[in-house]
Design an enzyme around this catalytic site. Structure first.
Site, PDB file in Angstrom:
ATOM      1  CG  ASP A 418      -1.807   1.166   1.323  1.00 40.47           C
ATOM      2  OD1 ASP A 418      -2.319   1.600   0.273  1.00 40.47           O
ATOM      3  OD2 ASP A 418      -1.997   1.695   2.434  1.00 40.47           O
ATOM      4  NE  ARG A 556      -2.835  11.565   0.354  1.00 40.00           N
ATOM      5  CZ  ARG A 556      -3.454  10.565   0.985  1.00 40.00           C
ATOM      6  NH1 ARG A 556      -3.151  10.313   2.236  1.00 40.00           N
ATOM      7  NH2 ARG A 556      -4.346   9.837   0.379  1.00 40.00           N
TER       8      ARG A 556
END
Length: 1122
Positions: A418, A556
């Site tokens: 991940d 982000r």
């Protein structure tokens, strides 16, 4: 969709806000459950609820109790082939006509093995009992007879009303009735359920929230609930409350699940809906698939081979016995009469078959499996005790949560990781933003040039008592805009304050005192972009450029938008929403249609840029894994540009690569074309029909069981989106994906759902026949963690779900290199040495009987004393091989990390395979030949110095078994590279123990006490002082050692492998000054990467397959005319 009603007071506009938060709808019920099935219950009515036989709130994770442990555990153990074999063997030994060994030679080892395994199982189950008892006996406040009484969790029943207080865990799945907070709000932490640490808000319906903590009203509450039956959907619940003649819709936002913890709420009351095994937490705790290592599967195959060889030898020896009886035994009955039940040589031959089956039973070692478990347990403790894998900031050590996969850690070929929280820290820090086309967060000098922020430029937030003192921001213009009450800035931060949970998309509707209704949205740019009003085209272009700039810095991003709703439209929409909520049939689809009516024509406010740094040591770890020829794939829910940016930052992708392929097809044909185009560049001949793999695949009428590795003409990377992946995982397309991806150095799969993560891992697991490892930190990683051969959980900021479902866990990604390069490699090497030696020593021990058969008329007579047969595996040879398997190190941990190339043999299983097993067999046959014929030649017609004869069976037996112990001791010494005090004690101590036990068993006292059991009276005393015996021992030992020494010397010279060359370099370095240290430095590319968004909850499976993530051409066309 979630529906939450909240009132917020003391806002800057001095008004009350009414809002409900909505998330994207999910797909229909996947398990085909009949939604017409209902659970019916009534509050405060145990008599009515008992009619439905609902379970109580007791949980049980234990397997045994005091009465069924022995039969159940024995039944489970005898399901193992080896244990069942020895049980059958014991019954055969009880038959006098065929018993060639005393019954205790099998009973004692069998009891020891069963006892060790049984004690281990009992200890594990006692821990489960203790855990169950601790949970079931927790205290909870239950409303009974008009007052709140303390009771145990296990006594709670469906329909009870319970009181929960702040920081208390939720007892069962309950319907929230009222709370201490305004409007019936309750805040919960769901980290143990979904891995998210941010608080969630739940709200009681108004008809029950008005009861507050009035015990009289709560006791009189008799509402009836009709809801769905128990299921494992953590984010789904639908039901209807009927109270005072009115129906009220119940959604997931009204339900508090077992496993949650009450936070920031003094108290709340709830109605129990599901209890014990019916709770969603327990519904999700199903049994995981038992993982077995490649060596486990290999051992099962080899045991079958041994069975077949044993049967063949018994058949051969029984035929020999029949021939001998026909030609000699029949005429020799005056001296050796046949038993009454033997009527012919054929009858005797059949009985001897089973007699040899008993004599040669040690070909299948009974202590093999229990020894393997002990070794794995010991190597697991090494992981738990490793202080260099301890993470002090969180007081978290590494943990081996299973003891069955240690050696598999030394064979990993593919790592699936991940991104967020695994490669990155998952600590979100507000860094920059774009509001109404203007960026904030950059520092500028006097000339207006952008410069890095310095401590002197840090914004002073001391005027705000609620500000985080650790927060750093370097742009005062944003603070000034807030103070000046800039409308767009104010709306921007109002949206962030209301949409405060990390979701793929969140919307909030607000009603102002002027009766205006406003919808606020925050979500991924690919989602919000499609929902914008055409008038936002120019602003969206500017904002998208800002997003690209933010993403190039590794930040982000999320988009923020709003919409003002017409009051009449909103009232009509609310009515449709209520109707859709109250239906129990096809509710999800109807709600989706209703929500789509309001999710459109949004006005863009701006975008946020959040910093999520890489964890320390990530680039260095990936570099080490790459040198060990471990391929790494990143499987993430983030968008493509995000994953690519992180891949370059952590050196998964490098600028010097020959190419990085982007697979972005929107249909099957385009995806296939892109995959083949990539393969054509990496290896053009792989597309030709003459390619060996294509020929192999063409010959397979069905799907192949293995796809061989292919070597590309350079270093390449692959990036594929979840939308394209949906096509690539269909039918024969999966082989195209597999062949293309496995030729690449690194693979990035983005915009993936949890299911797709598991599918990709399973694809490689099925066709490559390589060991796979999946590592993640969130609940959305559980699928791939369970699908991989080895699952590793990161105990990070997303809760404990990944860790609880993993095989190994630690806190930092860089610990992975130590887990594999040190513990994994050591465990694999130790297990291989153990198996090679274990099979060898049993072959050498057992096959002596085979040679002896040619000298005793194939009569199934044993060479050894029965006590030696009993003690050989349990006492005489057990400690040396366990010492080798627990303490052996070919090189220390520093060299293991410095030279990752040492890891390669495990990936190809070079140290123990079928070929190595055949070598053990041949070596065992040779050693047994030497161990029999050298002593035979030594004592044949031999005499002592005093003229007495020593050419007898008992003397021969003693010489053979003593020589065998010496040979096995020297063999273990040859295999040992690292000598410690424990190694010396185990190796030479076992040899001394043999002689101590020998003199004890052959002592006068025992032999006189039980002559039938202890028959070797004075044999040790009379033979160990003879020079012939010691010369025989030395000669036999030397002859058995010569092949091993010669093989170990010649193999690196004649057939060297890479690891031999590395070991030679290490040995050279050990004789010279310290070796140069290997230092790696992360490279940061100068290329721009695009923006990316949050994806902490469920993936975007429905969104991807719907095509909404693609920017429509129509929207772009409209912008040209604006």
């Amino acid at each position: 969709m979630k529906y939450i009603t909240v009132f917020i007071s003391e806002s800057p506009w001095s008004c009350s806000w009414y809002y409900f938060a909505m998330s994207l709808s999910e797909k229909e019920n996947e398990d085909g459950q009949n939604e017409l099935e209902e659970r019916i219950l009534q509050a405060n009515n145990r008599g009515f609820n008992s009619l439905f036989d609902y379970p109580d709130n007791t949980i049980k994770t234990s397997k045994y109790n005091l009465f069924n442990f022995l039969p159940m555990n024995l039944f489970e153990q005898f399901q193992r082939l080896a244990n069942a074999y020895f049980l059958i063997l014991l019954f055969l030994q009880l038959i006098p006509q065929i018993s060639s060994l005393a019954w205790y030679t099998t009973v004692i080892p069998l009891i020891v093995v069963l006892s060790i395994t049984g004690v281990k199982d009992a200890i594990d189950d006692v821990k489960r009992h203790q855990s169950d008892k601790q949970v079931n006996n927790r205290s909870v406040l239950v409303l009974m007879n008009g007052r709140v009484e303390e009771d145990k969790w296990m006594n709670v029943q469906v329909g009870d009303i319970i009181k929960l207080e702040n920081d208390h865990p939720v007892t069962a799945d309950i319907l929230l009735l009222s709370s201490s907070e305004p409007c019936g709000l309750t805040y919960i932490e769901t980290a143990d359920l979904d891995g998210e640490t941010n608080l969630k808000v739940k709200q009681a319906i108004s008809v029950t929230s008005e009861m507050e903590d009035n015990l009289e009203l709560l006791s009189a509450f008799n509402g009836e609930i009709r809801c769905e039956p128990p299921n494992n959907k953590l984010d789904k619940f639908s039901g209807v409350l009927t109270y005072l003649g009115e129906d009220y819709f119940l959604g997931h936002d009204k339900l508090l699940l077992r496993g949650c913890i009450i936070r920031n709420t003094d108290w709340c009351y709830g109605l129990v809906i599901y209890t014990g095994p019916d709770t969603k937490l327990m519904q999700n705790s199903g049994k995981s698939t038992f993982k077995r290592t490649h060596i486990d599967h290999l051992m099962n195959v080899l045991v079958v081979w041994i069975f077949l060889a044993l049967g063949a030898m018994c058949l051969l020896l029984s035929i020999g016995h029949g021939i001998w009886e026909s030609h000699k035994g029949y005429f020799f009955q005056a001296f050796l009469p046949w038993q009454r039940y033997i009527v012919s040589s054929a009858t005797s031959s059949a009985l001897v078959f089973w007699s040899y089956f008993i004599v040669l039973n040690t070909m299948v070692p009974i202590s093999l499996y229990v020894s393997v478990e002990i070794i794995r347990l010991g190597n697991s403790y090494y992981i738990n005790w490793d202080r260099q894998m301890y993470y002090a900031p969180k007081n978290t050590p590494a943990q081996a949560r299973t003891t069955t996969l240690n050696e598999e850690l030394g064979q990993v070929k593919y790592v699936f990781s991940d991104k967020t929280g695994t490669l990155t820290e998952n600590v979100m820090i507000f860094n920059k933003c774009s509001i109404n086309g203007k960026t904030y967060g950059y520092s500028y000098d006097a000339n207006g040039q952008c410069v890095p922020g310095s401590p002197n430029d840090k914004v002073d937030f001391s005027y705000n008592q609620l500000a985080d003192p650790k927060f750093s921001f370097y742009d005062n213009t944003l603070v000034e805009a807030v103070r000046n009450e800039d409308r767009f800035v104010y709306l921007f931060f109002l949206c962030l304050s209301l949409c405060h949970t990390v979701m793929s998309e969140e919307k909030v509707e607000v009603r102002t005192p002027e009766n205006r209704v406003m919808l606020f949205c925050k979500g991924a740019d690919t989602i919000i972009y499609e929902l914008l009003h055409p008038s936002c085209a120019s602003l969206s272009d500017v904002t998208m450029d800002h997003l690209d700039d933010f993403a190039s810095e590794g930040l982000r991003t999320l988009m923020v938008a709003y919409r003002e709703l017409d009051s009449a439209f909103f009232q009509k929409w609310i009515k449709k929403h209520s109707e859709a909520c109250l239906t129990l049939e096809d509710r999800e689809r109807k709600l989706t249609l209703v929500y789509e009516e309001v999710e459109s024509n949004l006005m863009l406010l701006g975008a946020t840029a959040i910093e999520d740094k890489l964890q320390s040591g990530v680039p260095e770890t990936i570099f080490t894994l790459s040198k060990a020829k471990i391929k790494m794939w990143v499987l993430t829910g983030d968008k493509q540009e995000t994953a690519v940016n992180i891949a370059y930052a952590c050196r998964l992708f490098k600028d010097e690569m020959d190419g990085v392929f982007m697979v972005e097809g929107t249909d099957r044909e385009s995806v296939l074309q892109e995959l083949r185009s990539a393969r054509n560049k990496m290896k053009p001949e792989s597309l030709l029909e003459s390619d060996p793999i294509n020929i192999y695949l063409a010959r397979k009428p069905k799907m192949p069981t293995r796809v061989l590795d292919e070597t590309p003409n350079g270093d390449y990377g692959l990036v594929i989106s979840g939308y394209s992946l949906a096509y690539a995982l269909e039918g024969n397309m999966e082989l195209e994906l597999l062949r293309t991806a496995c030729m690449c150095k690194a693979v990035i799969c983005c915009r993936m759902t949890p299911l797709q993560k598991a599918q990709v891992v399973d694809l490689v697991k099925r066709y490559k026949k390589a060991v796979t490892l999946a590592i993640g930190d969130g609940a959305n990683d559980i699928g791939m963690i369970k699908a991989a051969h080895i699952g590793v959980g990161i105990t990070g900021h997303e809760g404990m779900q990944a860790m609880l479902n993993s095989d190994f866990s630690f806190s930092q990604f860089h610990h992975l290199q130590r887990l594999l390069m040190v513990h994994g490699r050591w465990s694999y090497n130790r297990m291989c040495k153990f198996l090679s030696y274990f099979f060898y020593k049993n072959f050498a021990f057992t096959l002596v009987h085979f040679w002896y058969a040619f000298f005793n008329g194939f009569s199934a007579q044993t060479v050894y004393d029965t006590w030696f047969i009993t003690c050989y595996n349990l006492i005489y040879t057990s400690l040396p091989v366990l010492g080798l398997s627990l303490f052996e190190k070919d090189v220390n941990e520093t060299w293991s990390l410095c030279y990752p190339e040492l890891y390669e043999p495990g990936q190809h299983n070079l140290y123990f395979n079928k070929k190595e097993f055949i070598k053990c067999l041949i070596h065992g046959i040779y050693s047994s030949f030497v161990l029999f014929f050298v002593p035979m030649g030594t004592i044949f017609n031999s005499e002592r110095s005093d003229g007495k004869d020593i050419s007898d069976f008992q003397s021969f037996s003693l010489i053979v078994q003593t020589t065998l112990i010496w040979v096995m001791t020297m063999q273990i010494a040859l295999r040992t590279n690292t000598w410690t005090i424990i190694s010396h004690a185990f190796t030479w101590g076992s040899l001394g123990l043999y002689f101590c036990v020998l003199f004890f068993l052959y002592s006068d006292g025992l032999c006189l006490m039980s002559p039938s059991t202890f028959q070797f009276l004075g044999v040790a005393r009379n033979n160990l002082n003879q020079p012939q015996m010691w010369l025989c021992l030395i000669l036999s030992t030397v002859l058995c050692m010569i092949p091993v020494i010669g093989y170990n010397f010649l193999k690196p010279l004649l057939c060297p492998v890479n690891v031999d060359k590395v070991l030679n370099r290490i040995h050279f370095c050990l004789k010279h000054p310290l070796p140069p240290t290997v230092k790696t430095k992360a490279k940061h590319p100068g290329l721009r990467r695009s923006a990316y968004a949050f994806s902490h909850k469920q993936g975007f499976g429905d969104l991807i397959t719907s095509g909404k993530t693609l920017k429509s051409k129509a929207f772009k066309t409209n912008k040209k005319f604006l």
